[in-house]
Design a protein around this motif. Sequence first.
Motif, PDB file in Angstrom:
ATOM      1  N   GLU A   1       0.815  -1.285   0.168  1.00 34.98           N
ATOM      2  CA  GLU A   1       0.301  -0.248   0.042  1.00 34.98           C
ATOM      3  C   GLU A   1       0.661   1.538   0.041  1.00 34.98           C
ATOM      4  N   PRO A   2       2.143   1.217   0.779  1.00 34.83           N
ATOM      5  CA  PRO A   2       3.149   2.662   0.659  1.00 34.83           C
ATOM      6  C   PRO A   2       3.206   3.000  -0.392  1.00 34.83           C
ATOM      7  N   LEU A   3       3.552   2.348  -1.903  1.00 32.18           N
ATOM      8  CA  LEU A   3       4.145   2.358  -3.029  1.00 32.18           C
ATOM      9  C   LEU A   3       3.130   2.389  -3.422  1.00 32.18           C
ATOM     10  N   LEU A   4       2.431   2.425  -3.443  1.00 31.63           N
ATOM     11  CA  LEU A   4       0.483   3.044  -4.174  1.00 31.63           C
ATOM     12  C   LEU A   4       0.241   4.317  -3.499  1.00 31.63           C
TER      13      LEU A   4
ATOM     14  N   SER B   1      -8.046  -3.390  -4.230  1.00 32.96           N
ATOM     15  CA  SER B   1      -8.868  -3.523  -5.405  1.00 32.96           C
ATOM     16  C   SER B   1      -7.952  -3.485  -7.026  1.00 32.96           C
ATOM     17  N   ILE B   2      -8.039  -2.583  -7.373  1.00 31.36           N
ATOM     18  CA  ILE B   2      -7.211  -2.620  -8.965  1.00 31.36           C
ATOM     19  C   ILE B   2      -5.954  -3.636  -9.190  1.00 31.36           C
ATOM     20  N   MET B   3      -5.193  -3.709  -7.356  1.00 27.33           N
ATOM     21  CA  MET B   3      -4.283  -5.256  -8.035  1.00 27.33           C
ATOM     22  C   MET B   3      -4.477  -6.183  -7.723  1.00 27.33           C
ATOM     23  N   ASN B   4      -6.249  -6.484  -6.835  1.00 20.31           N
ATOM     24  CA  ASN B   4      -6.169  -8.010  -7.418  1.00 20.31           C
ATOM     25  C   ASN B   4      -6.401  -8.133  -8.585  1.00 20.31           C
TER      26      ASN B   4
ATOM     27  N   TYR C   1      -1.777   0.167 -14.301  1.00 26.69           N
ATOM     28  CA  TYR C   1      -1.317  -0.729 -14.410  1.00 26.69           C
ATOM     29  C   TYR C   1       0.170  -0.558 -15.213  1.00 26.69           C
ATOM     30  N   ARG C   2      -0.669   0.367 -16.486  1.00 28.40           N
ATOM     31  CA  ARG C   2       0.826   0.475 -17.463  1.00 28.40           C
ATOM     32  C   ARG C   2       1.376   2.009 -16.220  1.00 28.40           C
ATOM     33  N   ARG C   3       1.201   3.073 -15.210  1.00 26.34           N
ATOM     34  CA  ARG C   3       1.678   3.862 -14.508  1.00 26.34           C
ATOM     35  C   ARG C   3       1.973   3.273 -14.294  1.00 26.34           C
ATOM     36  N   TRP C   4       1.798   2.303 -12.925  1.00 25.36           N
ATOM     37  CA  TRP C   4       3.168   1.305 -11.970  1.00 25.36           C
ATOM     38  C   TRP C   4       3.678   0.721 -12.101  1.00 25.36           C
ATOM     39  N   ALA C   5       3.546   0.812 -13.966  1.00 28.34           N
ATOM     40  CA  ALA C   5       5.002   0.205 -13.595  1.00 28.34           C
ATOM     41  C   ALA C   5       5.197   0.753 -15.035  1.00 28.34           C
ATOM     42  N   LYS C   6       5.027   1.676 -15.274  1.00 27.96           N
ATOM     43  CA  LYS C   6       6.103   3.059 -15.930  1.00 27.96           C
ATOM     44  C   LYS C   6       7.119   4.025 -15.068  1.00 27.96           C
ATOM     45  N   HIS C   7       6.923   3.667 -13.026  1.00 26.20           N
ATOM     46  CA  HIS C   7       7.286   3.781 -12.497  1.00 26.20           C
ATOM     47  C   HIS C   7       7.806   3.347 -11.840  1.00 26.20           C
ATOM     48  N   GLY C   8       8.035   2.173 -12.310  1.00 27.38           N
ATOM     49  CA  GLY C   8       8.737   1.114 -11.584  1.00 27.38           C
ATOM     50  C   GLY C   8       7.982   0.396 -10.239  1.00 27.38           C
ATOM     51  N   VAL C   9       6.929   0.337  -9.493  1.00 29.39           N
ATOM     52  CA  VAL C   9       6.250  -0.277  -8.418  1.00 29.39           C
ATOM     53  C   VAL C   9       6.234  -1.497  -8.642  1.00 29.39           C
ATOM     54  N   PHE C  10       6.002  -2.085 -10.439  1.00 28.71           N
ATOM     55  CA  PHE C  10       6.234  -3.708  -9.997  1.00 28.71           C
ATOM     56  C   PHE C  10       7.534  -4.349  -9.494  1.00 28.71           C
ATOM     57  N   ASP C  11       8.688  -3.549  -9.930  1.00 28.72           N
ATOM     58  CA  ASP C  11      10.158  -4.208  -9.406  1.00 28.72           C
ATOM     59  C   ASP C  11       9.904  -3.739  -7.852  1.00 28.72           C
ATOM     60  N   GLN C  12       9.612  -2.760  -7.902  1.00 30.05           N
ATOM     61  CA  GLN C  12       9.326  -2.864  -5.924  1.00 30.05           C
ATOM     62  C   GLN C  12       8.542  -3.811  -5.273  1.00 30.05           C
ATOM     63  N   LEU C  13       7.802  -4.228  -6.079  1.00 32.03           N
ATOM     64  CA  LEU C  13       6.449  -5.254  -5.246  1.00 32.03           C
ATOM     65  C   LEU C  13       7.067  -6.345  -5.659  1.00 32.03           C
ATOM     66  N   MET C  14       8.194  -6.561  -6.230  1.00 31.80           N
ATOM     67  CA  MET C  14       8.659  -8.026  -6.595  1.00 31.80           C
ATOM     68  C   MET C  14       9.738  -8.189  -5.396  1.00 31.80           C
TER      69      MET C  14
END
Length: 121
Positions: free
Chosen positions: A19-22, A40-43, A72-85
Amino acid sequence: MSTPYDFTELPDGLWAKFEPLLEPFKRKRSGGSPPISSRSIMNGIIFRLKTGCQWNMIPKCYGSKSTIHEHYRRWAKHGVFDQLMKICLEDYHRQQGLHLSWQSMDGSLIQAPVRTKKRCG
């Protein structure tokens, strides 16, 4: 035997770390339709990634396909999924232990399920 629709949503403990990353991506202006929760969006995103379904086949309880895809596109562009991984790997290492001296990957391709409806929850 499990199917792609054996989907488990994010557990509370893991969501508390995500949550803090989002938070910086929360809607700041009022107006328009009511905002959908980031959880909900992340799920919805995880459902799509796990099942391989098309964006328009994500169950409606997660939000509209366009809203989920936009996030999804916005979070991917800002590297959120790398941080989540990284969070997931650290969490797994703490619970199970990672042995990084040797790694292997396996995969398979299956046709994505289409035109079926699944209730959330």
